[in-house]
Scaffold this motif. Sequence first.
Motif, PDB file in Angstrom:
ATOM      1  N   SER A   7       0.824  -1.211   0.000  1.00 40.95           N
ATOM      2  CA  SER A   7       0.000   0.000   0.000  1.00 40.95           C
ATOM      3  C   SER A   7       0.856   1.258   0.000  1.00 40.95           C
ATOM      4  O   SER A   7       0.504   2.256  -0.635  1.00 40.95           O
ATOM      5  N   PHE A   8       1.970   1.217   0.703  1.00 43.03           N
ATOM      6  CA  PHE A   8       2.875   2.368   0.697  1.00 43.03           C
ATOM      7  C   PHE A   8       3.428   2.608  -0.708  1.00 43.03           C
ATOM      8  O   PHE A   8       3.569   3.754  -1.147  1.00 43.03           O
ATOM      9  N   VAL A  10       1.855   1.853  -3.474  1.00 38.43           N
ATOM     10  CA  VAL A  10       0.731   2.406  -4.244  1.00 38.43           C
ATOM     11  C   VAL A  10       0.609   3.899  -3.969  1.00 38.43           C
ATOM     12  O   VAL A  10       0.466   4.710  -4.900  1.00 38.43           O
ATOM     13  N   LEU A  11       0.676   4.270  -2.698  1.00 39.73           N
ATOM     14  CA  LEU A  11       0.578   5.695  -2.345  1.00 39.73           C
ATOM     15  C   LEU A  11       1.732   6.497  -2.936  1.00 39.73           C
ATOM     16  O   LEU A  11       1.531   7.619  -3.408  1.00 39.73           O
ATOM     17  N   TYR A  14       0.839   7.125  -6.519  1.00 39.54           N
ATOM     18  CA  TYR A  14      -0.247   8.080  -6.692  1.00 39.54           C
ATOM     19  C   TYR A  14       0.175   9.509  -6.390  1.00 39.54           C
ATOM     20  O   TYR A  14      -0.310  10.441  -7.016  1.00 39.54           O
ATOM     21  N   CYS A 111      -4.088  -0.279  -7.227  1.00 46.60           N
ATOM     22  CA  CYS A 111      -4.874   0.349  -6.166  1.00 46.60           C
ATOM     23  C   CYS A 111      -5.764  -0.640  -5.421  1.00 46.60           C
ATOM     24  O   CYS A 111      -6.149  -0.378  -4.283  1.00 46.60           O
ATOM     25  N   ARG A 113      -4.973  -3.300  -3.967  1.00 44.54           N
ATOM     26  CA  ARG A 113      -4.275  -3.707  -2.743  1.00 44.54           C
ATOM     27  C   ARG A 113      -4.379  -2.615  -1.674  1.00 44.54           C
ATOM     28  O   ARG A 113      -4.509  -2.908  -0.491  1.00 44.54           O
ATOM     29  N   PHE A 114      -4.362  -1.345  -2.085  1.00 42.06           N
ATOM     30  CA  PHE A 114      -4.541  -0.266  -1.120  1.00 42.06           C
ATOM     31  C   PHE A 114      -5.955  -0.285  -0.557  1.00 42.06           C
ATOM     32  O   PHE A 114      -6.161  -0.082   0.643  1.00 42.06           O
ATOM     33  N   PHE A 117      -6.137  -2.940   1.980  1.00 45.49           N
ATOM     34  CA  PHE A 117      -5.476  -2.489   3.201  1.00 45.49           C
ATOM     35  C   PHE A 117      -6.407  -1.584   4.011  1.00 45.49           C
ATOM     36  O   PHE A 117      -6.508  -1.717   5.235  1.00 45.49           O
ATOM     37  N   CYS A 118      -7.086  -0.652   3.338  1.00 40.69           N
ATOM     38  CA  CYS A 118      -8.005   0.247   4.031  1.00 40.69           C
ATOM     39  C   CYS A 118      -9.180  -0.517   4.630  1.00 40.69           C
ATOM     40  O   CYS A 118      -9.614  -0.234   5.753  1.00 40.69           O
ATOM     41  N   LYS A 135      -8.673   8.360   6.233  1.00 43.97           N
ATOM     42  CA  LYS A 135      -8.745   7.918   4.839  1.00 43.97           C
ATOM     43  C   LYS A 135      -9.425   8.981   3.967  1.00 43.97           C
ATOM     44  O   LYS A 135      -8.957   9.282   2.864  1.00 43.97           O
TER      45      LYS A 135
END
Length: 178
Positions: A7-8, A10-11, A14, A111, A113-114, A117-118, A135
């Motif tokens: 997720s990190f 992915v961020l 983005y 995204c 996977r993010f 995670f959320c 979020k």
Amino acid sequence: MWLASVSFGVLYNYWALILRIAFPIIQRHNLISFVCLDYFFDFIFVFDILVQSRTGFLSEGQLVLLSSQMWRHYVFSSGFIFDCLSVLPLDFLFFKLGYQPLVRLGRLLKCNRFFLFCERGEIYSGRPKLFNLIKLLHYLFLIIHWVACLYFIVSRYEGLGSEKWVHPKLEEEWAEVS
């Protein structure tokens, strides 16, 4: 913890990709850092495909842990398609185009996977409302970031300072990229 690492990545994509597209001078001054981070997260994304192919799943209420069935389940899922598209080695186009971050936009397909995670973070956190607030704020700031970068891209295309609504002219160092 693994899902947080993915997720990190992915961020990072983005937030950084649109910034690097809008401001090529930032890209040029920090190229080595960006390349190292890009390939580090690419490695994590490729390794994540292997991790997901070894993740058990529920079938008719039973946990399936047989390797061949886990692999088959993952390969025929929509997540596998997006995961493979997100790690396509389009970086070979760098030999033709130079180092253009636009080529890396496929990384944004990761995204899912993010979002997972959320979803899990909301379930397992002791304060799901606080988690949702954080979020929501993140999404808001990310949208503002993308809109601001797109505004600058459009202003640069139209000519900085050429009209009242476009971004004013910049200093010499920033203007050389236009």
